[in-house]
Design a protein around this motif. Structure first.
Motif, PDB file in Angstrom:
ATOM      1  N   GLY A 100      22.035-113.622 -90.328  1.00  0.00           N
ATOM      2  CA  GLY A 100      22.050-113.595 -88.860  1.00  0.00           C
ATOM      3  C   GLY A 100      23.322-114.194 -88.289  1.00  0.00           C
ATOM      4  N   ARG A 101      23.823-115.246 -88.949  1.00  0.00           N
ATOM      5  CA  ARG A 101      25.097-115.830 -88.495  1.00  0.00           C
ATOM      6  C   ARG A 101      26.223-114.810 -88.662  1.00  0.00           C
ATOM      7  N   ALA A 102      26.178-114.080 -89.769  1.00  0.00           N
ATOM      8  CA  ALA A 102      27.196-113.047 -89.997  1.00  0.00           C
ATOM      9  C   ALA A 102      27.134-111.983 -88.900  1.00  0.00           C
ATOM     10  N   TRP A 103      25.917-111.602 -88.500  1.00  0.00           N
ATOM     11  CA  TRP A 103      25.785-110.596 -87.438  1.00  0.00           C
ATOM     12  C   TRP A 103      26.484-111.049 -86.159  1.00  0.00           C
ATOM     13  N   THR A 104      26.297-112.299 -85.782  1.00  0.00           N
ATOM     14  CA  THR A 104      26.907-112.758 -84.525  1.00  0.00           C
ATOM     15  C   THR A 104      28.432-112.796 -84.629  1.00  0.00           C
ATOM     16  N   TRP A 105      28.947-113.122 -85.809  1.00  0.00           N
ATOM     17  CA  TRP A 105      30.411-113.088 -85.983  1.00  0.00           C
ATOM     18  C   TRP A 105      30.925-111.653 -85.903  1.00  0.00           C
ATOM     19  N   ALA A 106      30.152-110.686 -86.408  1.00  0.00           N
ATOM     20  CA  ALA A 106      30.558-109.281 -86.301  1.00  0.00           C
ATOM     21  C   ALA A 106      30.554-108.829 -84.842  1.00  0.00           C
ATOM     22  N   VAL A 107      29.553-109.263 -84.083  1.00  0.00           N
ATOM     23  CA  VAL A 107      29.496-108.944 -82.654  1.00  0.00           C
ATOM     24  C   VAL A 107      30.751-109.462 -81.959  1.00  0.00           C
ATOM     25  N   ALA A 108      31.128-110.711 -82.291  1.00  0.00           N
ATOM     26  CA  ALA A 108      32.324-111.307 -81.681  1.00  0.00           C
ATOM     27  C   ALA A 108      33.589-110.590 -82.141  1.00  0.00           C
ATOM     28  N   ASP A 109      33.642-110.252 -83.430  1.00  0.00           N
ATOM     29  CA  ASP A 109      34.839-109.638 -84.002  1.00  0.00           C
ATOM     30  C   ASP A 109      35.081-108.244 -83.438  1.00  0.00           C
ATOM     31  N   LYS A 110      34.035-107.456 -83.331  1.00  0.00           N
ATOM     32  CA  LYS A 110      34.166-106.064 -82.885  1.00  0.00           C
ATOM     33  C   LYS A 110      33.962-105.892 -81.377  1.00  0.00           C
ATOM     34  N   GLY A 111      33.599-106.983 -80.698  1.00  0.00           N
ATOM     35  CA  GLY A 111      33.308-106.858 -79.270  1.00  0.00           C
ATOM     36  C   GLY A 111      32.104-105.963 -79.013  1.00  0.00           C
ATOM     37  N   LEU A 112      31.119-106.010 -79.911  1.00  0.00           N
ATOM     38  CA  LEU A 112      29.911-105.202 -79.748  1.00  0.00           C
ATOM     39  C   LEU A 112      29.070-105.749 -78.601  1.00  0.00           C
ATOM     40  N   GLU A 113      28.154-104.926 -78.117  1.00  0.00           N
ATOM     41  CA  GLU A 113      27.201-105.433 -77.126  1.00  0.00           C
ATOM     42  C   GLU A 113      26.454-106.605 -77.747  1.00  0.00           C
ATOM     43  N   LYS A 114      26.202-107.644 -76.949  1.00  0.00           N
ATOM     44  CA  LYS A 114      25.525-108.830 -77.493  1.00  0.00           C
ATOM     45  C   LYS A 114      24.028-108.543 -77.610  1.00  0.00           C
ATOM     46  N   ARG A 115      23.663-107.964 -78.721  1.00  0.00           N
ATOM     47  CA  ARG A 115      22.271-107.602 -78.989  1.00  0.00           C
ATOM     48  C   ARG A 115      21.827-108.249 -80.280  1.00  0.00           C
ATOM     49  N   VAL A 116      20.527-108.352 -80.454  1.00  0.00           N
ATOM     50  CA  VAL A 116      19.965-109.028 -81.621  1.00  0.00           C
ATOM     51  C   VAL A 116      19.498-107.961 -82.606  1.00  0.00           C
ATOM     52  N   LEU A 117      20.083-107.958 -83.794  1.00  0.00           N
ATOM     53  CA  LEU A 117      19.822-106.918 -84.785  1.00  0.00           C
ATOM     54  C   LEU A 117      18.360-106.920 -85.212  1.00  0.00           C
ATOM     55  N   GLY A 118      17.732-105.752 -85.087  1.00  0.00           N
ATOM     56  CA  GLY A 118      16.312-105.651 -85.401  1.00  0.00           C
ATOM     57  C   GLY A 118      15.408-105.800 -84.183  1.00  0.00           C
ATOM     58  N   TYR A 119      16.033-106.020 -83.013  1.00  0.00           N
ATOM     59  CA  TYR A 119      15.223-106.253 -81.793  1.00  0.00           C
ATOM     60  C   TYR A 119      15.668-105.335 -80.642  1.00  0.00           C
ATOM     61  N   ASN A 120      16.885-105.545 -80.137  1.00  0.00           N
ATOM     62  CA  ASN A 120      17.327-104.743 -78.993  1.00  0.00           C
ATOM     63  C   ASN A 120      18.700-104.110 -79.179  1.00  0.00           C
ATOM     64  N   ASP A 121      19.108-103.954 -80.449  1.00  0.00           N
ATOM     65  CA  ASP A 121      20.401-103.314 -80.713  1.00  0.00           C
ATOM     66  C   ASP A 121      20.291-101.792 -80.623  1.00  0.00           C
TER      67      ASP A 121
ATOM     68  N   ALA B 198       5.020-111.333 -74.261  1.00  0.00           N
ATOM     69  CA  ALA B 198       5.061-110.207 -73.329  1.00  0.00           C
ATOM     70  C   ALA B 198       6.452-109.618 -73.143  1.00  0.00           C
ATOM     71  N   ILE B 199       7.494-110.466 -73.073  1.00  0.00           N
ATOM     72  CA  ILE B 199       8.830-109.900 -72.839  1.00  0.00           C
ATOM     73  C   ILE B 199       9.258-109.049 -74.032  1.00  0.00           C
ATOM     74  N   GLY B 200       8.857-109.443 -75.247  1.00  0.00           N
ATOM     75  CA  GLY B 200       9.173-108.649 -76.437  1.00  0.00           C
ATOM     76  C   GLY B 200       8.471-107.309 -76.420  1.00  0.00           C
ATOM     77  N   ILE B 201       7.225-107.291 -75.976  1.00  0.00           N
ATOM     78  CA  ILE B 201       6.447-106.047 -75.917  1.00  0.00           C
ATOM     79  C   ILE B 201       7.043-105.109 -74.862  1.00  0.00           C
ATOM     80  N   ILE B 202       7.311-105.665 -73.679  1.00  0.00           N
ATOM     81  CA  ILE B 202       7.899-104.859 -72.598  1.00  0.00           C
ATOM     82  C   ILE B 202       9.242-104.269 -73.045  1.00  0.00           C
ATOM     83  N   THR B 203      10.067-105.095 -73.682  1.00  0.00           N
ATOM     84  CA  THR B 203      11.399-104.654 -74.118  1.00  0.00           C
ATOM     85  C   THR B 203      11.303-103.504 -75.112  1.00  0.00           C
ATOM     86  N   GLN B 204      10.414-103.631 -76.107  1.00  0.00           N
ATOM     87  CA  GLN B 204      10.313-102.572 -77.120  1.00  0.00           C
ATOM     88  C   GLN B 204       9.781-101.271 -76.528  1.00  0.00           C
ATOM     89  N   ILE B 205       8.853-101.380 -75.597  1.00  0.00           N
ATOM     90  CA  ILE B 205       8.336-100.160 -74.952  1.00  0.00           C
ATOM     91  C   ILE B 205       9.455 -99.467 -74.169  1.00  0.00           C
TER      92      ILE B 205
END
Length: 372
Positions: free
Chosen positions: A350-371, A201-208
């Motif tokens: 996916g590990r690379a994505w999290t290192w990019a988030v840390a490196d660039k100070g991006l919003e902590k979002r999950v690529l393909g879900y809530n970015d 449910a939280i995934g459905i609510i979030t995408q809507i």
């Protein structure tokens, strides 16, 4: 004797690694250990060559002059995408049982439309609404309608100056959201009322809500009920009715719920205090039980759990996802290997994505879900 689910987070002080160096190391491992022609086709944005191509496509905009093994990000994106395109005939196309982010045909169309600003491909993606809105279609993110909403957002982000295409995408999204909202509650997947981000449910609510925030008021009661399912421990059950408080990972448990709440809380002002309290309790649970023995990844590993935390804890969790740490855990017999070690949601990408988030100070979002 089975591995414990997690190891104790008992370091006396929070550690940190240089995220830029770790990003380079992770991407280098990705392209050398899992070159494009070695990746079996299938998996959409979740696993397989399209998922890796999508990582490089997104990183290209953050690192336009960056090369890995002498090739720029855009080139890597193109060659992983070609590996998927070369197997197009093997893809059956979306069905009511598989019409979320894991569908290859729709993922290829979305990436193609977004990267080339191709209105015809956007139209083709929207034409699949006929399958997605069939009353037999599921609603969750990985295999269902909620995932299709993410693909529509991905395309829309590239057509900010094209009202015709924007309207087409918005109309398609409206049709899909109406289909989800008309489904009887609780939403179910394989006969169970799941709670979490990937199937629940939280995934459905979030995408809507991320697709069209005007629906938030109609989802307020739904979200309020979901907040009430939180255990005293700070975790959430995998499904309702609850059985055991055991999984603390993005797909099932506090990390996915907390990450989702962080990206939608602004649209639920009446629930603001409850949401903030749930996030605090959820984060405490992740800090205590979130250093998982499964290979670090976004879906069910340390990388996804880290993205639900604040800066210092986030960076501390990432220290357990370095190449050195993985070798050490494997040598000690303390790591459950991934079935898809290269992929965006289950492995190195996916590990690379999290290192990019840390490196660039991006919003902590999950690529393909809530970015988006």
């Amino acid at each position: 004797m089975p591995l414990p689910r997690y190891f104790r987070n008992d370091a006396e002080q929070l550690a940190r690694r240089d995220p830029h160096k770790q990003l380079i190391a992770s991407l280098t491992r990705l392209v050398t250990q899992y070159p494009p022609d070695s990746i079996p086709p299938g998996g959409g944005l979740y696993y397989g060559p399209i998922s890796i191509a999508y990582l490089f496509m997104v990183l290209q905009s953050e690192y336009p002059n960056f090369t890995i093994e002498e090739y720029p990000m855009g080139t890597w994106s193109a060659v992983y995408l070609k590996q998927a395109q070369d197997h197009m005939k093997e893809y059956s196309g979306p069905t009511t049982k598989k019409c979320g982010v894991s569908d290859d045909i729709m993922a290829l169309l979305a990436i193609g439309a977004a990267s080339a600003k191709d209105a015809d491909m956007a139209q083709e993606l929207c034409d699949y609404a006929a399958v997605v809105t069939d009353e037999e279609a599921g609603n969750e993110w990985l295999y269902g309608r909620a995932g299709y909403l993410y693909l529509l957002r991905l395309v829309k982000a590239s057509f900010e100056d094209d009202k015709k295409v924007q309207d087409l995408l918005d109309d398609t999204a409206d049709e899909v959201i109406e289909g989800i909202m008309e489904t009887s509650r609780p939403w179910k997947w394989h006969g169970k009322a799941y709670v979490g981000a990937v199937h629940g449910a939280i995934g459905i609510i979030t995408q809507i809500v991320l697709t069209d925030s005007s629906w938030a008021s109609q989802l307020e009661a739904e979200l309020g009920a979901l907040l009430s399912y939180q255990y005293e421990s700070g975790n959430w059950p995998s499904s309702i009715p609850p059985v055991k408080d055991k999984l603390v990972q993005f797909c099932h448990g506090a990390p996915g719920v907390v990450s989702s709440l962080l990206s939608i809380k602004q649209y639920f002002p009446n629930l603001r205090d409850r949401i903030e309290a749930c996030i605090r309790k959820g984060r405490a649970c992740i800090i205590e039980r979130g250093l998982l023995t499964k290979e670090p990844c976004l879906c069910h590993g340390i990388s996804g759990n880290a993205l639900a935390l604040e800066d210092k804890e986030f960076e501390h969790f990432l220290t357990y996802t370095t190449g050195h740490e993985l070798k050490s855990m494997e040598k000690d017999g303390m790591m459950e290997k991934s079935d898809d070690p290269s992929s965006l949601w289950c492995g190195e990408a996916g590990r690379a994505w999290t290192w990019a988030v840390a490196d660039k100070g991006l919003e902590k979002r999950v690529l393909g879900y809530n970015d988006l």
